[in-house]
Design a protein around this motif. Structure first.
Motif, PDB file in Angstrom:
ATOM      1  N   THR A  94       0.835  -1.202   0.000  1.00  0.00           N
ATOM      2  CA  THR A  94       0.000   0.000   0.000  1.00  0.00           C
ATOM      3  C   THR A  94       0.871   1.253   0.000  1.00  0.00           C
ATOM      4  O   THR A  94       0.619   2.200  -0.758  1.00  0.00           O
ATOM      5  CB  THR A  94      -0.939  -0.007   1.226  1.00  0.00           C
ATOM      6  N   LEU A  95       1.898   1.259   0.822  1.00  0.00           N
ATOM      7  CA  LEU A  95       2.817   2.402   0.857  1.00  0.00           C
ATOM      8  C   LEU A  95       3.571   2.530  -0.463  1.00  0.00           C
ATOM      9  O   LEU A  95       3.803   3.643  -0.955  1.00  0.00           O
ATOM     10  CB  LEU A  95       3.784   2.269   2.026  1.00  0.00           C
ATOM     11  N   GLY A  96       3.949   1.415  -1.060  1.00  0.00           N
ATOM     12  CA  GLY A  96       4.631   1.434  -2.350  1.00  0.00           C
ATOM     13  C   GLY A  96       3.757   1.994  -3.461  1.00  0.00           C
ATOM     14  O   GLY A  96       4.226   2.751  -4.325  1.00  0.00           O
ATOM     15  N   LEU A  97       2.478   1.648  -3.445  1.00  0.00           N
ATOM     16  CA  LEU A  97       1.555   2.198  -4.441  1.00  0.00           C
ATOM     17  C   LEU A  97       1.467   3.712  -4.312  1.00  0.00           C
ATOM     18  O   LEU A  97       1.429   4.432  -5.323  1.00  0.00           O
ATOM     19  CB  LEU A  97       0.166   1.561  -4.290  1.00  0.00           C
ATOM     20  N   ALA A  98       1.443   4.207  -3.088  1.00  0.00           N
ATOM     21  CA  ALA A  98       1.418   5.660  -2.877  1.00  0.00           C
ATOM     22  C   ALA A  98       2.678   6.294  -3.440  1.00  0.00           C
ATOM     23  O   ALA A  98       2.617   7.356  -4.084  1.00  0.00           O
ATOM     24  CB  ALA A  98       1.271   5.984  -1.392  1.00  0.00           C
TER      25      ALA A  98
END
Length: 164
Positions: A94-98
């Protein structure tokens, strides 16, 4: 895992995935060009990821149990740690997608649209999956409590249980 606990988990997983896909698709406009919303989600998941590392560390502590009890609990502990590790990696996804949403050039509108949908869907999925943490931790603490209680049971009571 007994069938009786597998079915509710499977149903819960399917419902959570369905809800997350719908939230990702229709909730995407809420994060599009909204850096405050994205930053809030990133902050929350960064905190949750740090908390989960502490939980994994706590779960991995064998406590003051004997070799035989540790051996009996090994498979169960591996399963619990695996579930928590997967949740941690989902936080990171999720953090990587951001991150990808921020660094992707503006001319890639279609890619940005799908990254935003994946981001919202992932955030909703992982957030909902996080609701299982308190139950998991409570169950672990009760197992440890019961194990300690069994270890410290007076010999007279242990002998009574053997006769039954």
């Amino acid at each position: 895992m007994p069938v009786s606990s597998f079915i509710p988990r499977a149903i819960g997983l399917v419902v959570t995935i369905g809800f997350s896909v719908a939230a990702g698709y229709w909730g995407q406009p809420l994060v599009s060009n909204n850096t405050d919303a994205i930053n809030t989600i990133v902050t929350v998941f960064s905190i949750l990821a740090g908390f989960l590392i502490a939980v994994i560390t706590f779960l991995g502590d064998p406590g003051a149990r004997g070799w035989d009890q540790l051996q009996l609990d090994k498979k169960s502990m591996e399963a619990k740690l695996w579930r928590h590790e997967v949740l941690f990696y989902l936080y990171l996804v999720t953090l990587g997608l951001a991150l990808f949403m921020f660094v992707l050039p503006e001319e890639y509108e279609k890619t940005t649209l799908w990254l935003e949908r994946l981001f919202v869907g992932s955030a909703v999925f992982v957030f909902l999956a996080s609701f299982a943490l308190p139950q998991s931790l409570s169950a672990l603490q009760m197992e440890r409590y019961q194990s300690k209680l069994d270890d410290d049971l007076p010999q007279v009571l242990k002998d009574l249980h053997k006769e039954e």
